[in-house]
Design a protein around this motif. Structure first.
Motif, mmCIF file in Angstrom:
data_model
loop_
_atom_site.group_PDB
_atom_site.id
_atom_site.type_symbol
_atom_site.label_atom_id
_atom_site.label_comp_id
_atom_site.label_asym_id
_atom_site.label_seq_id
_atom_site.Cartn_x
_atom_site.Cartn_y
_atom_site.Cartn_z
ATOM 1 N N THR A 99 0.813 -1.265 -0.125
ATOM 2 C CA THR A 99 0.029 0.018 -0.176
ATOM 3 C C THR A 99 0.819 1.188 -0.109
ATOM 4 O O THR A 99 0.277 2.295 -0.342
ATOM 5 N N GLU A 162 -2.474 6.045 7.079
ATOM 6 C CA GLU A 162 -3.574 5.427 6.141
ATOM 7 C C GLU A 162 -4.798 5.531 6.604
ATOM 8 O O GLU A 162 -5.095 5.174 7.906
ATOM 9 N N TYR A 164 -9.028 4.510 5.480
ATOM 10 C CA TYR A 164 -9.420 3.415 4.659
ATOM 11 C C TYR A 164 -10.931 3.701 4.204
ATOM 12 O O TYR A 164 -11.827 4.512 4.469
ATOM 13 N N LEU A 192 -9.232 -8.521 -1.790
ATOM 14 C CA LEU A 192 -8.522 -7.952 -0.776
ATOM 15 C C LEU A 192 -6.906 -8.551 -0.876
ATOM 16 O O LEU A 192 -6.607 -9.529 -1.443
ATOM 17 N N ASN A 199 -1.802 -4.976 6.135
ATOM 18 C CA ASN A 199 -2.901 -4.382 5.767
ATOM 19 C C ASN A 199 -4.068 -5.232 5.878
ATOM 20 O O ASN A 199 -5.154 -4.807 6.245
ATOM 21 N N ARG A 200 -4.334 -6.343 5.242
ATOM 22 C CA ARG A 200 -5.103 -7.391 5.461
ATOM 23 C C ARG A 200 -5.355 -7.771 7.182
ATOM 24 O O ARG A 200 -6.760 -7.820 7.293
ATOM 25 N N MET A 223 -1.423 -5.024 -5.675
ATOM 26 C CA MET A 223 -2.301 -4.001 -5.683
ATOM 27 C C MET A 223 -2.931 -3.854 -6.972
ATOM 28 O O MET A 223 -4.066 -3.554 -7.408
ATOM 29 N N SER A 237 -13.172 -3.223 -3.104
ATOM 30 C CA SER A 237 -12.077 -3.393 -2.175
ATOM 31 C C SER A 237 -12.141 -2.568 -1.040
ATOM 32 O O SER A 237 -12.937 -1.535 -1.104
ATOM 33 N N MET A 239 -9.318 0.064 0.736
ATOM 34 C CA MET A 239 -7.881 0.505 0.359
ATOM 35 C C MET A 239 -7.674 1.997 1.111
ATOM 36 O O MET A 239 -8.607 2.869 1.227
ATOM 37 N N LEU A 243 -3.758 5.790 -1.513
ATOM 38 C CA LEU A 243 -3.270 4.980 -2.338
ATOM 39 C C LEU A 243 -4.501 5.033 -3.737
ATOM 40 O O LEU A 243 -3.986 5.190 -4.693
ATOM 41 N N ALA A 244 -5.685 5.006 -3.431
ATOM 42 C CA ALA A 244 -6.574 5.253 -4.320
ATOM 43 C C ALA A 244 -6.317 6.821 -5.035
ATOM 44 O O ALA A 244 -6.531 6.526 -6.373
#
Length: 298
Positions: A99, A162, A164, A192, A199-200, A223, A237, A239, A243-244
């Motif tokens: 990520t 981060e 989400y 995922l 991250n998971r 990713m 998902s 994320m 990142l998005a």
């Protein structure tokens, strides 16, 4: 002595005499003799011997800590003298959690503008692998989570948090919502990251706190694979927002903040806890602090 300590570090990492010898660029008898000479010099057994490598003795585990420190200091001294003669140059090895990969240009690009003699290798690795690679001198710095799982003894520079989002196509459930809860997200067909990724584990933790559980219909350690499936409109998902945004999602892909809780986790640069650091690592830590200051203004 330094070469024998390097043999010992390689053996502890590979847990196999042949592979350790190959890593060090010597024959197996040369490596075995070097380990034996190190044991004789220290007056203790370092390796439990049999027909194959059976592990380190308690004394060997302690010597391994010293070996990493001594070899690290020796390498730092050599690199510092080289930088004094020729200026800052060389090769930087970075391992980053998936990520965080998209933000690495914000670190490497200005760094190379200042130091054009520097080249980079960037690897995608799990947070656990990042720490192992640092410990074994296989990378110079890592980018990983700082506040979720134990890091051990490392130097850190916090970069960003981060936060989400549900990433989903227009027309899918919740695509027109201003926010969505973790419990609601759990009911969607999700793609995922694999369970070995921190991250998971973070996602599973927040779903569990909401009384839900992830049942992804697709898992990947890439990713790019996740983004590709989201773009089909058939998968959603979870994320980080940064990142998005980096991948430039546009219509008909939506990013919906996930709340209850509105969770965030700190990501930053990690380096071996050693003073002094090599000139390259010191310069990278300095550049990371500049980046952190820039990111805090966004």
């Amino acid at each position: 002595m330094i070469d024998k300590l390097e043999f010992f570090i390689a053996l502890a990492k590979q847990q196999h005499f042949g592979r350790a010898a190959e890593e060090c660029g010597v024959t197996q008898p040369t490596l075995s003799a070097g380990i034996k000479q190190l044991e004789e010099a220290l007056g203790v057994m370092l390796v439990q011997r049999g027909s194959r490598f059976q592990g380190l003795t308690p004394e060997g585990s302690r010597v391994l800590e010293w070996a990493r420190r001594i070899v690290g200091d020796a390498r730092t001294m050599r690199e510092e003298m080289r930088a004094a003669r020729h200026g800052l140059a060389g090769h930087v090895r970075i391992a980053a959690i998936p990520t965080a990969l998209a933000m690495t240009p914000r670190l490497t690009t200005p760094f190379r503008e200042k130091h054009p003699g520097v080249t980079f290798s960037i690897l995608s690795r799990t947070s656990i692998e990042v720490l192992t690679l640092l410990e074994n001198f296989e990378i110079d710095v890592g980018i990983s989570y700082l506040d979720n799982e134990p890091l051990g003894r490392v130097a850190t520079v916090p970069l960003y948090s981060e936060r989400y989002q549900l990433i989903t196509a227009a027309g899918n459930p919740f695509s027109d919502s201003e926010t969505v809860t973790w419990a609601e997200v759990a009911a969607l067909p999700l793609c995922l990251l694999t369970p070995d990724m921190q991250n998971r584990r973070i996602i599973n933790q927040h779903l569990g706190e909401a009384g839900a559980e992830a049942h992804p219909t697709l898992e990947s350690n890439s990713m790019i694979v996740l983004f590709s499936h989201i773009r089909t409109g058939k998968w959603s998902s979870i994320m980080p927002l940064n990142l998005a945004e980096t991948f430039g999602f546009a219509e008909p892909i939506r990013a919906i903040p996930i709340v209850e809780p509105d969770a965030s986790h700190l990501v930053g640069l990690v380096a071996a806890h050693r003073e002094p650091h090599t000139p390259l690592v010191s310069a990278l830590l300095h550049q990371a602090r500049i980046l952190a200051a820039d990111l805090s203004l966004l």
